[in-house]
Motif scaffolding. Structure first.
Motif, PDB file in Angstrom:
ATOM      1  N   UNK A  10      -1.113   4.493  15.299  1.00  0.00           N
ATOM      2  CA  UNK A  10      -2.269   3.609  15.103  1.00  0.00           C
ATOM      3  C   UNK A  10      -3.039   4.005  13.848  1.00  0.00           C
ATOM      4  N   UNK A  11      -3.148   5.351  13.682  1.00  0.00           N
ATOM      5  CA  UNK A  11      -3.922   5.817  12.531  1.00  0.00           C
ATOM      6  C   UNK A  11      -3.268   5.405  11.220  1.00  0.00           C
ATOM      7  N   UNK A  12      -1.921   5.565  11.212  1.00  0.00           N
ATOM      8  CA  UNK A  12      -1.202   5.188   9.999  1.00  0.00           C
ATOM      9  C   UNK A  12      -1.382   3.703   9.710  1.00  0.00           C
ATOM     10  N   UNK A  13      -1.337   2.923  10.782  1.00  0.00           N
ATOM     11  CA  UNK A  13      -1.499   1.479  10.658  1.00  0.00           C
ATOM     12  C   UNK A  13      -2.844   1.150  10.013  1.00  0.00           C
ATOM     13  N   UNK A  14      -3.846   1.832  10.540  1.00  0.00           N
ATOM     14  CA  UNK A  14      -5.190   1.583  10.009  1.00  0.00           C
ATOM     15  C   UNK A  14      -5.280   1.987   8.551  1.00  0.00           C
ATOM     16  N   UNK A  15      -4.634   3.111   8.250  1.00  0.00           N
ATOM     17  CA  UNK A  15      -4.634   3.559   6.861  1.00  0.00           C
ATOM     18  C   UNK A  15      -3.984   2.536   5.946  1.00  0.00           C
ATOM     19  N   UNK A  16      -2.820   2.039   6.416  1.00  0.00           N
ATOM     20  CA  UNK A  16      -2.111   1.050   5.614  1.00  0.00           C
ATOM     21  C   UNK A  16      -2.965  -0.192   5.407  1.00  0.00           C
ATOM     22  N   UNK A  17      -3.606  -0.601   6.469  1.00  0.00           N
ATOM     23  CA  UNK A  17      -4.468  -1.786   6.370  1.00  0.00           C
ATOM     24  C   UNK A  17      -5.585  -1.526   5.358  1.00  0.00           C
ATOM     25  N   UNK A  18      -6.143  -0.339   5.464  1.00  0.00           N
ATOM     26  CA  UNK A  18      -7.208   0.039   4.526  1.00  0.00           C
ATOM     27  C   UNK A  18      -6.734  -0.055   3.088  1.00  0.00           C
ATOM     28  N   UNK A  19      -5.556   0.512   2.819  1.00  0.00           N
ATOM     29  CA  UNK A  19      -5.011   0.452   1.468  1.00  0.00           C
ATOM     30  C   UNK A  19      -4.771  -0.987   1.034  1.00  0.00           C
ATOM     31  N   UNK A  20      -4.274  -1.798   1.946  1.00  0.00           N
ATOM     32  CA  UNK A  20      -4.008  -3.199   1.620  1.00  0.00           C
ATOM     33  C   UNK A  20      -5.296  -3.902   1.213  1.00  0.00           C
ATOM     34  N   UNK A  21      -6.369  -3.586   1.912  1.00  0.00           N
ATOM     35  CA  UNK A  21      -7.656  -4.202   1.578  1.00  0.00           C
ATOM     36  C   UNK A  21      -8.131  -3.716   0.214  1.00  0.00           C
ATOM     37  N   UNK A  22      -7.848  -2.431  -0.069  1.00  0.00           N
ATOM     38  CA  UNK A  22      -8.322  -1.853  -1.336  1.00  0.00           C
ATOM     39  C   UNK A  22      -7.542  -2.360  -2.546  1.00  0.00           C
ATOM     40  N   UNK A  23      -6.261  -2.710  -2.288  1.00  0.00           N
ATOM     41  CA  UNK A  23      -5.379  -2.982  -3.426  1.00  0.00           C
ATOM     42  C   UNK A  23      -5.916  -3.988  -4.455  1.00  0.00           C
ATOM     43  N   UNK A  24      -6.428  -5.146  -4.005  1.00  0.00           N
ATOM     44  CA  UNK A  24      -6.888  -6.095  -5.030  1.00  0.00           C
ATOM     45  C   UNK A  24      -7.941  -5.472  -5.946  1.00  0.00           C
ATOM     46  N   UNK A  25      -8.897  -4.736  -5.360  1.00  0.00           N
ATOM     47  CA  UNK A  25      -9.945  -4.120  -6.169  1.00  0.00           C
ATOM     48  C   UNK A  25      -9.355  -3.058  -7.091  1.00  0.00           C
ATOM     49  N   UNK A  26      -8.438  -2.250  -6.538  1.00  0.00           N
ATOM     50  CA  UNK A  26      -7.803  -1.204  -7.342  1.00  0.00           C
ATOM     51  C   UNK A  26      -7.066  -1.832  -8.515  1.00  0.00           C
ATOM     52  N   UNK A  27      -6.359  -2.912  -8.213  1.00  0.00           N
ATOM     53  CA  UNK A  27      -5.607  -3.574  -9.266  1.00  0.00           C
ATOM     54  C   UNK A  27      -6.545  -4.096 -10.363  1.00  0.00           C
TER      55      UNK A  27
END
Lengths: 297, 455
Positions: A10-27
């Motif tokens: 579950x934690x990994x899932x949440x982490x992945x989701x977090x990164x996915x949300x961050x990606x547009x801004x990071x990009x």
């Protein structure tokens, strides 16, 4: 292994989701901010006129220390920094602690009035100061009427008074801005501490020096770093108020960078190198301030 | 609570109005402080950011220029003239302040992507050499375009000529005129005739009398700018650069004469220095000074003082004493049309310019009365419209006078590093007036320019 999906906790899932949300801004930051910064760094190692650039190594960085106008601009920036920033921060602190007094009437009005200069555009306030201090401007009119001067003094034609006008303008524009940070910081200091100090017989000066300043240390550090950064990047005041004059006495580094890029024969490599020097200066000064100012162990 | 809400609204409203005023003031100002003042921007409207419509068909040209009352107007009139023979022609003028033209040009040319540039743009003459040499690929060579460059004054064409190739079609005239208030001179016992064909020493001598009798200085100038210096230099065909383009500041006899003359003007009180362009115009319109010397586009600003109608007259500028080749004629400012390398239909652009700005007296007759856009086009100077007396200038035929002045301006070498040299000399001048030694200041100026060139 046959069901890889189940291996994702579950934690990994949440982490992945977090990164996915961050990606547009990071990009976006990478493309809009980091990429140009890296390009500018590469550019700062090149030289040439206009579009004809060639690799030059550290030439631009050594060159600028032989550039009299740049050294003058650097000195001007440091004059503003050394004189203006301490005065502004101390005034901001004093104003903030005065306006933090719960018994003061029209507190909101005073706070607003002191903060308002920050809402004016940089260009327009610089132009207003220019006309205030012109030979037939308001300040001269006042000085002549009061009998202090016999005729108008050309403030912007003398190196020292021209710098003083810029510093006064900067104080007017930015003191309120820093005061707001201090006011915000003061809200985190329990008011009862002051009341206790008062009961113990502390003078207002003592409670300012013994309570306000130590407890506001992180905020003071923040404003000092921000002001250093802002002062080293000054442009509008030099450009609009004095146009760098008289005889480059008030020109700032950013103003000189602009001239090199758009007024003179364009040399973007050299201009980029100067911009990087400002970055290094800001970084070094901020580092020193953190070391000196941050007393946490 | 309610009080707080109301006060926050008030603050927000004030902040908004300030920001609004601020941006307006900023635009007006930037238009006015424009370094080489093209006829004072009359309508200081913020530039309409009407994006250039993509040139859909072959009959469209996009142009950048900056002054709605002046060069934008002239360009639109040129399109009208051209449309008579080419009814399908479409001209799209995008109003762009000069500083923006320079910034956009620099950005486009250094990125190598010229597609954002228009077909034709207006360029300050003083920036022409710098831009063509920095970005040779951004401009179209007009030498063999069929445009008759011989119909323009040679000194004017020289601004836009690089390595013997023509890159610009001359537009407005920057011939220097000496403007004088006849009423003030009368008070001091002079007429403008006393100021015609004179030398600077005579000018200073007369200026002292005017100052003594009327309390008015003859001149005002912007401190820290070297407009007058450059005008005096060119009046003797001299420049800050030699023929090879090397800085020629130290041991330049003409420059030393110019600077000492300028310093004498300041110390004797005949010339007062002000800090910015608005104050300079103010000294003319509110009668602080009895005259001015500048490019002829200054007429537009002088005429804004309607209560001074009939009180002004113009004549030629004083010449330097004891300098070989010194004349009473010079140039300050002015601009030329450049065709960019992004122009898809160079033939059309050439034909358009050749038949209007470089070929139509009728066109110049149309634009002169309403915009005061004075031509460098020699055939236009003979037109009757140019010979009409102007009521504001005591019924002088100012336009034909200026056209005549323009034809006598000595040509000089602007130099690629014009702005560097100009600023360096301005710094030397400021320090000299403040008491520094002229020779050593000039040495500093020379080394500053040499340093800038040694990249």
């Amino acid at each position: 292994m046959s069901h890889p999906k189940k291996n994702i906790t579950l934690q990994k899932k949440q982490n992945l989701f977090g990164w996915a949300v961050l990606m547009p801004a990071v990009f976006l930051i990478a493309a809009m901010s980091f990429y140009p910064m890296i390009k500018a760094l590469i550019l700062s190692f090149e030289t040439g006129i206009g579009a004809k650039m060639r690799f030059a190594g550290f030439l631009n960085y050594t060159r600028m220390f032989e550039d009299k106008i740049f050294l003058q601009a650097l000195m001007n920036n440091f004059i503003y920094l050394i004189i203006q920033v301490p005065i502004m921060l101390i005034m901001g602190l004093i104003l903030a602690s005065m306006l933090n007094d719960k018994n003061l009437k029209f507190r909101g009005l005073f706070r607003t009035a002191i903060f308002l200069p920050c809402a004016t555009s940089l260009v327009s306030y610089a132009i207003i100061f220019r006309s205030l201090f012109s030979v037939d401007g308001f300040i001269n009119l006042l000085l002549v009427k009061l009998g202090i001067l016999s005729s108008g003094y050309n403030f912007l034609a003398n190196p020292i008074s021209a710098r003083a006008v810029i510093i006064i303008a900067l104080l007017w524009r930015w003191t309120g801005y820093n005061m707001v940070f201090y006011l915000a910081g003061l809200q985190n200091i329990e008011y009862s501490i002051y009341e206790a100090a008062k009961i113990d017989g502390a003078s207002p000066f003592q409670s300012f020096w013994q309570i306000t300043v130590p407890l506001l240390r992180p905020t003071i550090l923040l404003t000092a770093i921000m002001s250093t950064n802002g002062t080293l990047q000054l442009f509008d005041e030099s450009w609009n108020l004095t146009n760098g004059g008289p005889a480059n006495a008030t020109i700032t580094m950013s103003h000189y960078i602009y001239n090199l890029s758009f007024k003179y024969v364009p040399n973007f490599g050299y201009a980029a190198a100067m911009a990087y020097l400002i970055l290094i200066l800001v970084a070094v000064l901020a580092f020193v301030q953190m070391k000196v100012g941050d007393k946490r162990d | 609570m309610i009080k707080k809400i109301i006060s926050s609204f008030v603050v927000a409203a004030m902040a908004l109005s300030m920001v609004a005023c601020g941006s307006n003031a900023a635009t007006t100002e930037s238009a006015k402080t424009e370094p080489t003042k093209e006829a004072e921007s009359k309508g200081a409207e913020p530039a309409k950011e009407a994006e250039a419509a993509p040139a859909a068909d072959d009959n469209t040209l996009t142009v950048w220029c900056w002054d709605p009352a002046f060069n934008v107007y002239a360009m639109n009139q040129a399109a009208e003239v051209y449309k008579k023979d080419n009814p399908n022609f479409v001209l799209n003028v995008v109003e762009t302040p000069w500083q923006d033209v320079q910034t956009k040009l620099t950005t486009a040319a250094s990125s190598g992507d010229l597609s954002t540039l228009p077909d034709i743009l207006l360029m300050q003459d003083n920036a022409f050499q710098k831009n063509v040499i920095s970005y040779p690929d951004a401009f179209t060579d007009l030498t063999d375009s069929g445009i008759a460059f011989k119909d323009f004054g040679a000194s004017k064409v020289a601004y836009s000529t690089v390595d013997g190739k023509n890159y610009g079609v001359p537009f407005d005239n920057g011939a220097v005129i000496s403007c004088l208030r006849t009423d003030v001179l009368k008070e001091a016992g002079f007429t403008p005739a006393d100021f015609t064909d004179i030398t600077w020493s005579k000018y200073i001598e007369l200026g002292k009398v005017v100052l003594e009798k009327t309390g008015k200085p003859l001149l005002s100038m912007q401190a820290g700018e070297s407009d007058l210096i450059m005008m005096m230099l060119q009046s003797a065909g001299a420049s800050l650069f030699d023929q090879e383009g090397k800085p020629n500041i130290v041991n330049n006899a003409v420059l030393e004469k110019v600077l000492s003359t300028y310093a004498e003007l300041v110390t004797s009180g005949i010339l007062i220095q002000v800090n910015d362009w608005d104050q300079y115009i103010g000294t003319l319109t509110d009668g602080t000074v009895a005259g001015t010397i500048n490019g002829c586009w200054i007429l537009g600003s002088i005429q804004t003082a309607e209560n001074q109608k009939g009180l002004w007259e113009i004549t030629n500028m004083p010449k330097l004493d004891g300098i070989q080749g010194a004349t009473n004629y010079s140039n300050n400012g002015g601009s030329s049309w450049a065709v960019t390398a992004n122009c898809k239909n160079v033939k059309l652009a050439n034909d358009f310019l050749a038949k209007t700005f470089a070929g139509s007296v009728e066109f110049y007759e149309t634009i002169l009365p309403s915009s005061g856009a004075l031509a460098n086009y020699i055939p236009a100077g003979k037109s009757d419209v140019y010979g009409e007396p102007q009521a504001f200038f005591n019924n002088q035929k100012v336009f034909s006078m200026i056209t005549e002045f323009a034809s006598k301006v000595p040509s000089n070498n602007t130099g690629v590093y014009y702005y560097e040299a100009r600023d360096a000399v301005a710094t030397a001048l400021t320090n000299t007036i403040a008491g520094a030694d002229l020779k050593s200041e000039l040495e500093t100026a020379q080394s500053t320019v040499e340093f800038a060139m040694g990249q």
